[in-house]
Each structure stands twice: as C-alpha cells, then as structure tokens.
Design a protein around this motif. Structure first.
Motif, mmCIF file in Angstrom:
data_model
loop_
_atom_site.group_PDB
_atom_site.id
_atom_site.type_symbol
_atom_site.label_atom_id
_atom_site.label_comp_id
_atom_site.label_asym_id
_atom_site.label_seq_id
_atom_site.Cartn_x
_atom_site.Cartn_y
_atom_site.Cartn_z
ATOM 1 N N PRO A 186 0.813 -1.224 0.000
ATOM 2 C CA PRO A 186 0.000 0.000 0.000
ATOM 3 C C PRO A 186 0.843 1.269 0.000
ATOM 4 O O PRO A 186 0.472 2.251 -0.643
ATOM 5 N N PHE A 187 1.974 1.264 0.724
ATOM 6 C CA PHE A 187 2.795 2.465 0.792
ATOM 7 C C PHE A 187 3.347 2.827 -0.583
ATOM 8 O O PHE A 187 3.351 3.988 -0.979
ATOM 9 N N GLN A 188 3.811 1.813 -1.300
ATOM 10 C CA GLN A 188 4.317 2.040 -2.659
ATOM 11 C C GLN A 188 3.228 2.629 -3.548
ATOM 12 O O GLN A 188 3.469 3.546 -4.342
ATOM 13 N N ILE A 189 2.023 2.110 -3.397
ATOM 14 C CA ILE A 189 0.907 2.570 -4.231
ATOM 15 C C ILE A 189 0.553 4.018 -3.911
ATOM 16 O O ILE A 189 0.442 4.861 -4.803
ATOM 17 N N VAL A 190 0.398 4.330 -2.622
ATOM 18 C CA VAL A 190 -0.023 5.669 -2.215
ATOM 19 C C VAL A 190 1.000 6.723 -2.617
ATOM 20 O O VAL A 190 0.645 7.773 -3.181
ATOM 21 N N THR A 191 2.282 6.464 -2.332
ATOM 22 C CA THR A 191 3.308 7.466 -2.632
ATOM 23 C C THR A 191 3.398 7.741 -4.130
ATOM 24 O O THR A 191 3.582 8.886 -4.562
ATOM 25 N N ASN A 192 3.233 6.712 -4.941
ATOM 26 C CA ASN A 192 3.348 6.906 -6.382
ATOM 27 C C ASN A 192 2.062 7.445 -7.007
ATOM 28 O O ASN A 192 2.102 8.030 -8.085
ATOM 29 N N VAL A 193 0.932 7.251 -6.342
ATOM 30 C CA VAL A 193 -0.291 7.935 -6.773
ATOM 31 C C VAL A 193 -0.101 9.440 -6.615
ATOM 32 O O VAL A 193 -0.470 10.227 -7.500
ATOM 33 N N VAL A 194 0.497 9.844 -5.490
ATOM 34 C CA VAL A 194 0.791 11.263 -5.277
ATOM 35 C C VAL A 194 1.752 11.765 -6.349
ATOM 36 O O VAL A 194 1.550 12.829 -6.945
ATOM 37 N N SER A 195 2.807 10.988 -6.608
ATOM 38 C CA SER A 195 3.809 11.387 -7.601
ATOM 39 C C SER A 195 3.202 11.496 -8.991
ATOM 40 O O SER A 195 3.467 12.460 -9.725
ATOM 41 N N ALA A 196 2.377 10.523 -9.379
ATOM 42 C CA ALA A 196 1.748 10.557 -10.699
ATOM 43 C C ALA A 196 0.778 11.727 -10.809
ATOM 44 O O ALA A 196 0.676 12.373 -11.865
#
Length: 236
Positions: A81-91
């Motif tokens: 989940p952490f990988q997903i959330v941080t990269n959703v912000v980045s995208a």
C-alpha cells in the motif's frame, strides 16, 4: 520516491538494528523518503498556480507520469500500500505539471513535438502493461512479474533522468522562469540521502540509481543558479 517502500521494508522487517551506524542509515532512508514525497510541489505551484512552464522538458514531464504508473503497478503486484499511495501522489503531481505545460505552451501540443515527447513515456507504459499482463499467465507468479517489472523500471530510471538537464544544456539562452530551483534542490537532497542509504545497506541498485539522479539534479541546479547569477548584474 519510486523505491521508497522497497528501501524502508528492510528496516520494518528488523533486518537492520537501530544502533550506531544502522541508526544513521535509517535516518538517511527516512530523510530520502520525506524529501522524495515533497519534491514535486514547488514545481506544481510554479507551473499550475503561476502558470510558468518555460524551460521544462515535455519528455521529462511525460516520464514523470509514466514512471510512477509503473511503480503503482509494481506495488499492486507485491501488495504494498505504501508504494501505491506514494506513487499515486507522484503521478498526480506529474500529471498536473504536464497539463499545465501543454496548456501554456501551444508549441508542445503540435503533433510532431508531441509524438517525439510521448514516445519514451509510451515505451515505459508498454513495458508496464506487458509485465502486468504476464502475471495472468499460470507459469508466472505475481512476485516474479513484480521482479521483472522492478528491474525494468530501475533501468528506465536512468533514461528518465536525462531529458531535463539535456534540454537545459542544449539551449543555454532559453527562458528558465518555469523551472523551480527549489524542486531540483530537494531532488538533489533526496538523491544524496538515498545514495548514502544505498551505500550503507549495500544495495548497488539503490545507490547507482540515486547517483544518476543526483548527477541530473546537480546539473539542473548548476544551470539554474549560474543563469540567475549571470542575470544579477544586468538587473542591478
């Protein structure tokens, strides 16, 4: 930012005890993660609020959307989940900057420049889709697909570090008012933290990609500050 979760899981799993040098390495990891999630916001303000995009590379902006999408897919494959959330912000921040660039620079929307800028990002997305699709095959597990995708994305991160400094170096006289110095200063700081972290934990992939990012960020910062200092006498 793309590998924040990978880097931090080593500590959460108890692999490194928080004593002595290990504590310092842990600090570098947390500092790198914090800086990585803060990098894009100064550029979002400059591009989306102040509508200044001069000097930005369209190719780099498109890659700033494509690469996080790849790491989101990676996070889904490994259930992180952490990988997903941080990269959703980045995208999301990358997409906002890209839209601002296309809106404020009509020349970037012309067919030929648009295709040239989008080709590299399209290549990244093709690799992401192909690897994600392979996870549906009986003989390919999700973890194996994630390993293949992670390796491919790590290799492509070297390519994604090139367009922005190259664009600045190729045209020394262009208007750079749309490039945020704070964004690239934060990027250099984050990469420096990840470089120290990668060396400390003995992960070549981490420190090698951080070194490329650091070189790219320092190059952009050098161009921006050199140009700014050169303009000071003229405006004094």
């Amino acid at each position: 930012m793309r590998q924040v979760a990978i880097r931090l899981r080593a500590f959460s799993g108890g692999r490194y005890s928080p004593n002595g040098s290990a504590m310092l390495i842990h600090v570098f990891g947390l500092l790198g993660a914090t800086l990585s999630m803060s990098i894009a916001w100064p550029q979002v303000y400059r591009s989306c609020v102040r509508r200044r995009t001069s000097g930005l590379s369209a190719t780099a902006c498109m890659l700033s959307v494509a690469m996080p999408l790849g790491w989101i897919t990676y996070g889904l494959l490994i259930g992180d989940p952490f990988q997903i959330v941080t990269n959703v912000v980045s995208a999301s921040t990358g997409l906002a900057i890209l839209i601002a660039l296309l809106v404020t620079r009509p020349a970037a929307r012309a067919v030929r420049p648009l295709l040239a800028s989008a080709s590299t990002a399209a290549g990244v997305l093709i690799v992401v889709l192909a690897t994600a699709a392979s996870a549906a095959l009986p003989q390919v597990s999700a973890s194996r697909a994630a390993t293949m995708l992670g390796t491919a994305l790590a290799a492509m991160s070297f390519v994604s570090a090139v367009p922005q400094p190259l664009a600045l170096l190729r045209d020394r006289r262009q208007d750079l008012s749309g490039v945020s110095p704070l964004r690239w200063t934060l990027a250099a700081s984050a990469c420096g933290s990840w470089l120290a972290y990668g060396i400390g934990v003995g992960q070549p992939a981490v420190w090698a990609s951080a070194l490329v990012g650091l070189t790219s960020s320092v190059t952009v910062c050098a161009v921006l500050f050199t140009r700014r200092n050169a303009l000071l006498p003229a405006t004094a």
